[in-house]
Motif scaffolding. Sequence first.
Motif, PDB file in Angstrom:
ATOM      1  N   ASN A 196       8.274 -76.066  -3.014  1.00 54.89           N
ATOM      2  CA  ASN A 196       6.592 -77.533  -2.968  1.00 54.89           C
ATOM      3  C   ASN A 196       6.141 -77.518  -3.761  1.00 54.89           C
ATOM      4  N   THR A 197       5.951 -77.295  -5.159  1.00 54.82           N
ATOM      5  CA  THR A 197       4.630 -77.214  -5.902  1.00 54.82           C
ATOM      6  C   THR A 197       3.718 -77.939  -6.113  1.00 54.82           C
ATOM      7  N   ASP A 198       3.966 -78.834  -5.162  1.00 57.71           N
ATOM      8  CA  ASP A 198       2.860 -79.971  -5.159  1.00 57.71           C
ATOM      9  C   ASP A 198       2.040 -79.382  -3.918  1.00 57.71           C
ATOM     10  N   ASP A 199       1.703 -77.839  -3.840  1.00 58.43           N
ATOM     11  CA  ASP A 199       0.741 -77.484  -2.617  1.00 58.43           C
ATOM     12  C   ASP A 199      -0.495 -77.904  -2.895  1.00 58.43           C
ATOM     13  N   HIS A 200      -0.915 -78.924  -3.082  1.00 58.64           N
ATOM     14  CA  HIS A 200      -2.844 -78.748  -4.098  1.00 58.64           C
ATOM     15  C   HIS A 200      -2.918 -79.931  -2.671  1.00 58.64           C
ATOM     16  N   LEU A 201      -5.031 -79.015  -2.856  1.00 59.98           N
ATOM     17  CA  LEU A 201      -5.682 -78.886  -1.467  1.00 59.98           C
ATOM     18  C   LEU A 201      -5.061 -80.758  -0.862  1.00 59.98           C
ATOM     19  N   ARG A 202      -5.490 -81.254  -1.906  1.00 55.88           N
ATOM     20  CA  ARG A 202      -5.071 -82.585  -1.346  1.00 55.88           C
ATOM     21  C   ARG A 202      -3.906 -82.896  -0.466  1.00 55.88           C
ATOM     22  N   ASN A 203      -2.882 -81.878  -0.685  1.00 54.45           N
ATOM     23  CA  ASN A 203      -2.159 -81.897   0.279  1.00 54.45           C
ATOM     24  C   ASN A 203      -1.948 -80.928   1.030  1.00 54.45           C
ATOM     25  N   ASP A 234       3.492 -84.710   2.881  1.00 51.48           N
ATOM     26  CA  ASP A 234       3.791 -84.469   1.565  1.00 51.48           C
ATOM     27  C   ASP A 234       4.320 -82.796   1.709  1.00 51.48           C
ATOM     28  N   VAL A 235       4.918 -82.758   1.234  1.00 53.35           N
ATOM     29  CA  VAL A 235       6.494 -81.279   1.443  1.00 53.35           C
ATOM     30  C   VAL A 235       7.444 -82.125   0.681  1.00 53.35           C
ATOM     31  N   LEU A 236       7.613 -81.845  -0.346  1.00 56.91           N
ATOM     32  CA  LEU A 236       8.948 -82.544  -1.182  1.00 56.91           C
ATOM     33  C   LEU A 236       9.977 -81.426  -1.925  1.00 56.91           C
ATOM     34  N   PRO A 237      10.563 -80.733  -1.889  1.00 57.09           N
ATOM     35  CA  PRO A 237      10.912 -80.028  -3.178  1.00 57.09           C
ATOM     36  C   PRO A 237      11.012 -80.397  -4.537  1.00 57.09           C
ATOM     37  N   PHE A 238      10.396 -79.552  -5.334  1.00 57.11           N
ATOM     38  CA  PHE A 238      11.010 -79.819  -7.023  1.00 57.11           C
ATOM     39  C   PHE A 238      11.991 -79.068  -7.493  1.00 57.11           C
ATOM     40  N   PRO A 239      13.022 -79.678  -8.389  1.00 54.62           N
ATOM     41  CA  PRO A 239      13.741 -79.112  -8.886  1.00 54.62           C
ATOM     42  C   PRO A 239      13.574 -78.512  -9.279  1.00 54.62           C
ATOM     43  N   GLN A 240      13.548 -76.696 -10.362  1.00 51.11           N
ATOM     44  CA  GLN A 240      12.984 -75.935 -11.088  1.00 51.11           C
ATOM     45  C   GLN A 240      14.319 -75.534 -11.982  1.00 51.11           C
ATOM     46  N   ASN A 241      13.807 -74.804 -12.866  1.00 53.59           N
ATOM     47  CA  ASN A 241      14.686 -75.045 -13.799  1.00 53.59           C
ATOM     48  C   ASN A 241      15.192 -73.601 -14.459  1.00 53.59           C
ATOM     49  N   LEU A 264       3.287 -71.808  -7.304  1.00 57.15           N
ATOM     50  CA  LEU A 264       3.208 -72.740  -6.655  1.00 57.15           C
ATOM     51  C   LEU A 264       1.739 -73.577  -6.609  1.00 57.15           C
ATOM     52  N   ALA A 265       1.131 -75.021  -6.147  1.00 60.45           N
ATOM     53  CA  ALA A 265      -0.215 -74.684  -6.621  1.00 60.45           C
ATOM     54  C   ALA A 265      -1.226 -73.689  -6.441  1.00 60.45           C
ATOM     55  N   LEU A 266      -1.650 -73.100  -5.390  1.00 55.39           N
ATOM     56  CA  LEU A 266      -2.154 -72.969  -5.024  1.00 55.39           C
ATOM     57  C   LEU A 266      -2.231 -71.504  -5.272  1.00 55.39           C
ATOM     58  N   GLN A 267      -2.861 -70.528  -5.191  1.00 56.23           N
ATOM     59  CA  GLN A 267      -2.696 -68.647  -5.465  1.00 56.23           C
ATOM     60  C   GLN A 267      -2.594 -68.515  -3.745  1.00 56.23           C
ATOM     61  N   ILE A 268      -1.604 -67.570  -4.095  1.00 53.14           N
ATOM     62  CA  ILE A 268      -1.411 -66.867  -2.863  1.00 53.14           C
ATOM     63  C   ILE A 268      -1.699 -66.068  -2.439  1.00 53.14           C
ATOM     64  N   GLY A 269      -1.554 -64.786  -3.995  1.00 54.06           N
ATOM     65  CA  GLY A 269      -1.709 -63.121  -2.929  1.00 54.06           C
ATOM     66  C   GLY A 269      -2.003 -62.795  -4.212  1.00 54.06           C
ATOM     67  N   GLU A 270      -1.466 -61.329  -4.154  1.00 61.50           N
ATOM     68  CA  GLU A 270      -1.632 -60.072  -5.170  1.00 61.50           C
ATOM     69  C   GLU A 270      -0.992 -61.265  -6.856  1.00 61.50           C
ATOM     70  N   GLU A 271       0.064 -61.652  -6.782  1.00 65.23           N
ATOM     71  CA  GLU A 271       0.679 -61.978  -7.831  1.00 65.23           C
ATOM     72  C   GLU A 271       0.551 -63.207  -8.321  1.00 65.23           C
ATOM     73  N   GLY A 272      -1.274 -64.031  -7.432  1.00 67.83           N
ATOM     74  CA  GLY A 272      -1.453 -64.778  -8.611  1.00 67.83           C
ATOM     75  C   GLY A 272      -0.379 -66.761  -7.518  1.00 67.83           C
ATOM     76  N   ARG A 273       0.002 -67.291  -8.400  1.00 69.88           N
ATOM     77  CA  ARG A 273       0.884 -68.605  -8.436  1.00 69.88           C
ATOM     78  C   ARG A 273       2.041 -68.553  -7.719  1.00 69.88           C
ATOM     79  N   ALA A 274       2.166 -67.313  -8.638  1.00 68.32           N
ATOM     80  CA  ALA A 274       3.930 -66.424  -8.387  1.00 68.32           C
ATOM     81  C   ALA A 274       3.882 -66.883  -6.319  1.00 68.32           C
ATOM     82  N   ALA A 275       5.697 -67.809  -7.123  1.00 72.71           N
ATOM     83  CA  ALA A 275       6.586 -68.335  -5.527  1.00 72.71           C
ATOM     84  C   ALA A 275       7.268 -66.971  -4.881  1.00 72.71           C
TER      85      ALA A 275
END
Length: 409
Positions: free
Chosen positions: A302-309, A327-334, A340-351
């Motif tokens: 769910n890469t649309d996890d921005h602050l409005r969601n 507003d939780v929906l999987p987004f196909p990845q290639n 993700l849309a938001l920063q997570i931890g030490e690796e930034g936004r890496a999911a």
Amino acid sequence: MATLKRTTVYIYLAGVPVPAGIMTSRVDGRYTSSEFIYGNRYIQRDDAVPVDPVSLPLPLPGRSVVYRTSPDFAVFNGIRDAGPDKWGRYLLDKKYPTAGLDEFDYIVSSGSDRVGALGFGASPTSGVGVWDGHAFVPVDDRIPELAQLQRAVDHADDSEDQDFRLLLEYGPSLGGARPKGTVLWDGELYLAKFSLSSDAWDVCGAEYATMKLAAACGMNVPQVIITEVLGKSVYLIRRFDRDGVSRVPFHSALTMTGSHESDYGRHSYKDIVSAISKYSPTPAEDRLELYRRMVFNIFCSNTDDHLRNHGFLYASNGQWQLSPLYDVLPFPQNTNSWSLALQIGEEGRAATVSNALSAAAGFGLRQQEAVAVVEQIHEVTNGWRDIYAECGQSQLDIDKIAGCFHVGG
């Protein structure tokens, strides 16, 4: 040349619209700015709720404070939350094709089903209305039928279509990009999301199944339903910003963190954690819930996890609780890596799981607690195919979104 526009901001308290204050916008393109001042009577109320707890905190009774938007903010975030996003703005542009609507217009011209508990009117004595381009007119409180809304969505490119014209008059104002509207289902208010002819798979069914998957992971999920109207899937989610006929104040995490949308990419889960710690009556529970959601978003792409969601509901005594999931929906990845849309931890936004675990302490979790959350959500999401099938997703649609579940999928 700048234009001054003014509206009284109402807030529904115990089901009744109460004038809270006056917003004046100086409309000047990208240099638009706004001012707000609370009414003296409002701030003296024991049950007064701030229009925006971050940018517009309640002043002490007897004090008159003029609040001004920060640079690059056309209106205050808490007021912007009550306005429409892509779908609602599309409708208003269709309704007023020559008006050249600005941010102020979009907010005050929207319908009565706006999120949260705000309303707008001409004056403190006028009551809530809807701006029609010339004046505030009475609000249309009709609740359309599901089939009528689906027909309107199907003819959204035809401004002369009867159902679409009725939808324009109704004026839905809820946020998000996909077509939606409020409907009655078994006597309760639900938000209905509709299928589009351009959908590559059953998006409504996938969102329903994803919410069921989240519920199986132990997250706070509102009542959700999937149904079919005119041969198309319609996803229904119970409106948690409504308590019967009463409206519950709601603000996005964008508002609760005092953030600007243009800083997209810099926002973080840590920002939401800070808001939880400051405003929630149950901060430990809300931080754990948010951590679960973050890990879930990693596992299901769910890469649309921005602050409005992410959102907050008013609890009491100036406190705001993390809202149920939406507003939780999987987004196909290639690729085998994504963000993700938001920063997570030490690796930034890496999911990645390692990135989620690196953020555990910021959520108030010990490392073993975070590992337990990751393992539990991994185990449940590993069975996503079975849950999606139980929710009515076809094998073809399941195969189309299989790329969303890279981890343990």
